[in-house]
Write an enzyme that holds these catalytic residues in place. Structure first.
Site, PDB file in Angstrom:
ATOM      1  N   ASP A   1      19.386 117.125 -24.043  1.00 52.59           N
ATOM      2  CA  ASP A   1      19.609 115.923 -23.329  1.00 52.59           C
ATOM      3  C   ASP A   1      18.832 114.781 -23.984  1.00 52.59           C
ATOM      4  O   ASP A   1      17.560 115.184 -23.909  1.00 52.59           O
ATOM      5  CB  ASP A   1      19.357 116.131 -21.734  1.00 52.59           C
ATOM      6  CG  ASP A   1      19.937 115.118 -21.119  1.00 52.59           C
ATOM      7  OD1 ASP A   1      20.987 114.750 -20.974  1.00 52.59           O
ATOM      8  OD2 ASP A   1      18.966 114.459 -20.478  1.00 52.59           O
TER       9      ASP A   1
ATOM     10  N   GLU B   1      21.639 115.184 -28.196  1.00 54.00           N
ATOM     11  CA  GLU B   1      22.422 114.117 -27.516  1.00 54.00           C
ATOM     12  C   GLU B   1      21.781 112.787 -28.093  1.00 54.00           C
ATOM     13  O   GLU B   1      20.594 112.643 -27.655  1.00 54.00           O
ATOM     14  CB  GLU B   1      22.349 114.248 -26.039  1.00 54.00           C
ATOM     15  CG  GLU B   1      23.462 113.039 -25.601  1.00 54.00           C
ATOM     16  CD  GLU B   1      22.901 112.100 -24.284  1.00 54.00           C
ATOM     17  OE1 GLU B   1      23.690 111.443 -23.656  1.00 54.00           O
ATOM     18  OE2 GLU B   1      21.745 112.449 -23.819  1.00 54.00           O
TER      19      GLU B   1
END
Ligand code: AAO
Length: 497
Positions: free
Chosen positions: A193, A229
């Site tokens: 993330d 990401e």
């Protein structure tokens, strides 16, 4: 870090957002394994803040690295990992290493207290010295204002989230321990993330200390699969190629270009050379998607542009192209129902968390006989058009794209070697005759009768939907009416009568 360790020819990941581990274990055995999915991305597994109304995004506010959320505890997580690996399905965990919570205080999902103002997280433990402050972050309020500025993006706070100082050996070691714990349990890798908000060198140093994958399930010396990401559309933002030596990156340009084409802002015929020639990273560096947990509610990209489950016909067609085209590792989003209410271009219910009972426990998934799920769960990964395209991809394997055809506008068709063939029709202008795709085309397929796996399955040697006859030269009459339920047809050698 870029090998997903799929079993056999499997090649697709599905994100079962917010599902409980017991349900995922069931799903691996009863559906994902048999239908050829390669892996599942699970929502963040570690203890996180409990927030008012229980929004889905509370899972992105870590409180400790204990495996304990509403999806289940460590024992349930372990059981799921075992069951899925045995069913031939890998598990990838969404890891949130960039930060802890926002600037509030309260309890975490494993009972630890936290204080975001004082930056106290006794469950780890982390204290104020473990976070970036004014010595390292140049903005007055410690917030990221300019996402293109490397120092701000990586040393300041992403929407108020307390930003961990990963330069610190202590912080690194806590994170290494967490990841190694997951690896030892048997996961195949991680979605990282907010990678753009972490220094590549810090991530490199963390990954260099990771264990090899558990050899109860993986071959010796296997490294975890890591996909990052990094939201990059070109220009002077932080380039995702800063992360390609650290695994794969989520290629947001794939989603953006495909969505743009499927919304008829660009002609389908241009997709003929879709990939690096469009500026995308090489296929081997990419993980791709049409929808995601953020995109569906407009937390990245743009609502009304992004395609989610509320536009099923479009979602299925765009997903079909993703699964038919030979680029990257595709991920299929599988969501739950929420009441979308759009006001001034924003979904006012964009925060709504997973379906629960009156005690706040996440509801179980109960598949119906027609393969769909109880209505609280959308289960896109179980839609016939989608699971059959997963099969299409499995059968197409590494075969090249051949026999490209287009009408010069928004109708296209192509084969994957001599194993599979797809035709898509999104023609909007012209009279009905122009809008229908009706054409004798080279399918590349060996002669025979084939079922269109989009309109129905092959059952007891009969096509439940449409079918075609391919002649000895590989030619066949292809038809996709512009107003049909689905905008495409697909055939492969595994569904031949
Ligand atoms: C919540 C509340 C906040 C509150 C905070 C702290 O909503 O109001 O301040 O708590 O109390 C999720 C939710 C957040 C939530 C957070 C924590 O989405 O709403 O905050 O959990 O609970 C950036 C990041 C990217 C991030 C994305 C959402 O770069 O990493 O924002 N995604 C991940 C997760 C996401 C999660 C987090 C990170 C945090 O997938 O679910 O947040 O763990 C630009 C920037 C991008 C930026 C986007 C979106 O993109 O460049 O870096 O992503 O904006 O804000 C054009 C531009 C392009 C732009 C794009 C999209 O094309 O060219 O640059 O449009 O707008």
């Amino acid at each position: 870090f870029s090998n997903p360790h799929f079993i056999g020819n499997r090649s697709v990941i599905t994100h079962l957002m917010e599902w409980k581990y017991d349900d995922i274990g069931d799903e691996c055995e009863r559906f994902l394994g048999p239908y050829g999915y390669g892996g599942v991305q699970v929502s963040p597994v570690n203890e996180h803040a409990i927030m008012d109304g229980r929004p889905w995004y509370e899972r992105y506010q870590p409180v400790s690295y204990d495996i304990h959320t509403r999806s289940g505890d460590e024992q349930q997580f372990r059981r799921m990992v075992q069951r899925c690996n045995k069913a031939g399905v890998r598990i990838y965990v969404d890891i949130v290493l960039n930060h802890m919570t926002g600037g509030q205080s309260g309890l975490g999902t494993n009972g630890h207290h936290y204080d975001g103002v004082a930056m106290q997280y006794p469950g780890v433990p982390f204290g104020p010295n473990d976070f970036h402050g004014h010595e390292t972050c140049p903005t007055n309020d410690l917030e990221i204002h300019n996402y293109s500025n490397r120092i701000e993006a990586r040393n300041c706070r992403l929407v108020g989230l307390r930003d961990l100082k990963q330069q610190s050996e202590y912080v690194k070691q806590k994170q290494v321990d967490f990841l190694n714990h997951l690896i030892d349990i048997g996961v195949a890798g991680f979605r990282s993330d907010a990678s753009t908000h972490q220094w590549p060198d810090d991530l490199r140093s963390i990954y260099s200390r990771l264990h090899n994958l558990n050899n109860e399930f993986f071959t010796e010396n296997s490294h975890p699969f890591i996909y990052h990401e990094t939201i990059y559309y070109g220009g002077n933002g932080i380039n995702s190629n800063e992360y390609t030596s650290l695994g794969r990156i989520i290629e947001f340009r794939f989603y953006k270009e495909i969505t743009n084409v499927f919304r008829n802002n660009n002609q389908l015929r241009w997709l003929r050379n879709f990939g690096t020639e469009w500026g995308l990273v090489p296929s081997g560096d990419a993980l791709v998607m049409i929808d995601s947990h953020d995109l569906r509610v407009g937390h990245t990209g743009q609502l009304g542009f992004n395609i989610n489950c509320f536009e099923a016909r479009l979602l299925k067609a765009a997903t079909a192209f993703m699964l038919a085209w030979n680029y990257g590792i595709p991920r299929v989003m599988s969501s739950y129902f929420w009441d979308q209410i759009i006001r001034d271009g924003k979904d006012v219910n964009d925060w709504v968390g997973p379906p629960t009972d009156q005690h706040g426990n996440i509801l179980s998934v109960h598949p119906n006989p027609d393969m769909t799920c109880n209505h609280e769960w959308i289960c896109e990964h179980r839609w016939r058009e989608i699971y059959n395209m997963v099969k299409f991809k499995l059968i197409a394997g590494q075969e090249p794209v051949n026999n490209w055809w287009d009408n010069g506008d928004n109708q296209i068709a192509f084969s994957r070697g001599n194993r599979a063939f797809i035709a898509i029709n999104l023609q909007k202008n012209g009279n009905d005759h122009d809008k229908n795709l009706q054409k004798r085309l080279q399918t590349g397929l060996p002669p025979g009768i084939y079922c269109d796996i989009i309109s129905g399955n092959l059952i007891n040697n009969r096509c439940m939907g449409k079918s075609i006859q391919v002649d000895k030269n590989g030619l066949s009459d292809i038809y996709v009416g512009y107003d049909e339920f689905d905008a495409f047809v697909a055939y492969h050698i595994g569904a031949r009568v």
